[in-house]
Design a protein around this motif. Structure first.
Motif, PDB file in Angstrom:
ATOM      1  N   SER A  15      -2.927   5.296  -2.212  1.00 13.17           N
ATOM      2  CA  SER A  15      -2.725   5.649  -1.692  1.00 13.17           C
ATOM      3  C   SER A  15      -3.549   6.308   0.069  1.00 13.17           C
ATOM      4  O   SER A  15      -2.641   6.623   1.100  1.00 13.17           O
ATOM      5  N   GLU A  16      -4.338   6.380   0.131  1.00 13.59           N
ATOM      6  CA  GLU A  16      -4.978   6.356   1.141  1.00 13.59           C
ATOM      7  C   GLU A  16      -5.842   5.701   2.418  1.00 13.59           C
ATOM      8  O   GLU A  16      -6.493   6.194   3.115  1.00 13.59           O
ATOM      9  N   GLY A  17      -4.699   4.848   3.042  1.00 10.03           N
ATOM     10  CA  GLY A  17      -5.047   3.795   3.159  1.00 10.03           C
ATOM     11  C   GLY A  17      -3.907   4.423   4.550  1.00 10.03           C
ATOM     12  O   GLY A  17      -3.988   5.206   5.482  1.00 10.03           O
ATOM     13  N   ALA A  18      -4.950   2.858   5.790  1.00  9.09           N
ATOM     14  CA  ALA A  18      -4.203   3.439   6.896  1.00  9.09           C
ATOM     15  C   ALA A  18      -3.417   2.230   7.858  1.00  9.09           C
ATOM     16  O   ALA A  18      -3.533   1.261   7.243  1.00  9.09           O
ATOM     17  N   LEU A  19      -1.969   2.366   8.865  1.00 15.14           N
ATOM     18  CA  LEU A  19      -1.070   1.104   9.235  1.00 15.14           C
ATOM     19  C   LEU A  19      -0.652   0.081   8.143  1.00 15.14           C
ATOM     20  O   LEU A  19      -0.476   0.173   7.704  1.00 15.14           O
ATOM     21  N   TRP A  20      -1.689  -1.251   8.115  1.00 18.75           N
ATOM     22  CA  TRP A  20      -0.486  -2.512   7.050  1.00 18.75           C
ATOM     23  C   TRP A  20      -1.491  -2.186   5.922  1.00 18.75           C
ATOM     24  O   TRP A  20      -1.400  -2.640   5.308  1.00 18.75           O
ATOM     25  N   PHE A  21      -2.900  -1.132   5.876  1.00 16.36           N
ATOM     26  CA  PHE A  21      -3.706  -1.790   4.734  1.00 16.36           C
ATOM     27  C   PHE A  21      -3.438  -0.516   3.773  1.00 16.36           C
ATOM     28  O   PHE A  21      -4.090   0.650   4.201  1.00 16.36           O
TER      29      PHE A  21
END
Length: 341
Positions: free
Chosen positions: A210-216
């Protein structure tokens, strides 16, 4: 950090435990790379827990920090060394025609002596065998090889006498490649990448989900839109082209056409490696791709800044703008010929 594993003997019933690589009566010294990867993974998890930074920010920040502390000082030292070597290369380039001329004179002298001995022998009808000079039957290609060997020998001595031996140019990749491999294995273990199927892999830290950003948003699976493989390929290829263009500008002589040099071969191998890296990043988890992209971006920024601050060539602005750098206040020191006179 190095991890040393000392094998020990146990004396109780007169028997010693069998240990692979252990020699009786001595202490066996071994190197465990798995312990290094496990320690780096645990340290990265500890930094994540203590700082509270999300993984999408911690991975690039860790990459930039390690590169700045580990490889940047070596890169600056190497750039200074290469700059000094570049200033000495005109001397090396001037050696080749001199050695070639001297060798040609020796060949002509040997042939003249051989012709004189042959004429004298035929006049006196002497059948005694007279050994020929080894330079009599030498070919032009062999002269070039002998000249190149002598130039390399003098170049090695010249660089060594000025404190910039060639072997020191391999110090930076010797330290940079192991760091890249160790961090790649750390990110692989952290994301739990063990198979090509992302659904089977389980990361060590559940926060990677869960600690991604944007599309990832999910760092434990591969990029669903395949943006990272494209970015990695473009950045890595741009870094390679920039680096080899810098090496090309540092040459003092014009490269001969249809002649492949060692630098050209290394450049082609590096370009093939980029294609291979893009193929792997197509299946790799985003956490690993994020590290690869961060490392390539850092290398590109580092090379551009070094070319601006510490240029290898004498034309400081030539690397960035392909224009002819001429001082507007300059004047011609060679007077053009006037055909009307």
């Amino acid at each position: 950090m190095l991890f040393l594993k000392l094998s020990s003997r146990r004396f109780g019933n007169g028997l010693a435990y069998n240990n692979p690589g252990f020699l009786m009566g001595r202490r066996g010294l071994s190197f465990d790379p798995h312990s290094i990867i496990q320690t780096m993974t645990s340290s990265l998890e500890a930094v994540h827990a203590s700082t509270g930074l999300p993984w999408w920010a911690l991975i690039p920040l860790t990459t930039f920090t390690l590169r700045s502390l580990w490889t940047l000082p070596l890169a600056v030292l190497q750039r200074r060394r290469i700059t000094k070597q570049s200033r000495l290369r005109p001397i090396v380039s001037a050696m080749s025609p001199i050695f070639k001329h001297n060798l040609a004179k020796q060949v002509n002298k040997a042939k003249a002596e051989a012709a004189t001995v042959t004429t004298h022998t035929n006049t006196k009808s002497d059948t005694t065998y007279m050994p020929k000079h080894p330079l009599v039957n030498i070919k032009y290609e062999e002269m070039l090889v002998l000249t190149a060997k002598e130039v390399r020998k003098r170049q090695k001595k010249l660089f060594k006498d000025n404190g910039v031996p060639i072997w020191k140019n391999f110090i930076l990749p010797t330290f940079q490649v192991p760091l890249w491999i160790a961090m790649s294995l750390t990110m692989r273990d952290l994301s739990g990448w063990s198979t090509w199927f992302s659904a089977v892999n389980k990361p060590l830290d559940q926060s990677l989900y869960s600690e991604g950003a944007l599309w990832f948003q999910d760092l434990a699976v591969s990029d669903p839109y395949h943006v990272f493989p494209i970015l990695i390929g473009i950045t890595a290829l741009g870094n390679i082209e920039w680096l080899f263009k810098t090496l090309q500008l540092s040459r003092n002589s014009q490269r001969q056409k249809m002649r492949i040099t060692l630098a050209d071969a290394m450049g082609n191998i590096s370009r093939l490696a980029v294609v291979f890296l893009m193929a792997i990043s197509y299946h790799a988890p985003v956490a690993l791709c994020l590290y690869w992209l961060s490392s390539q971006v850092y290398s590109l920024i580092q090379n551009v800044i070094l070319d601006l601050v510490m240029p290898v060539t004498f034309l400081k602005n030539r690397r960035l703008s392909g224009k002819d750098q001429k001082n507007p206040n300059a004047f011609n020191i060679v007077v053009e010929r006037n055909d009307s006179l």
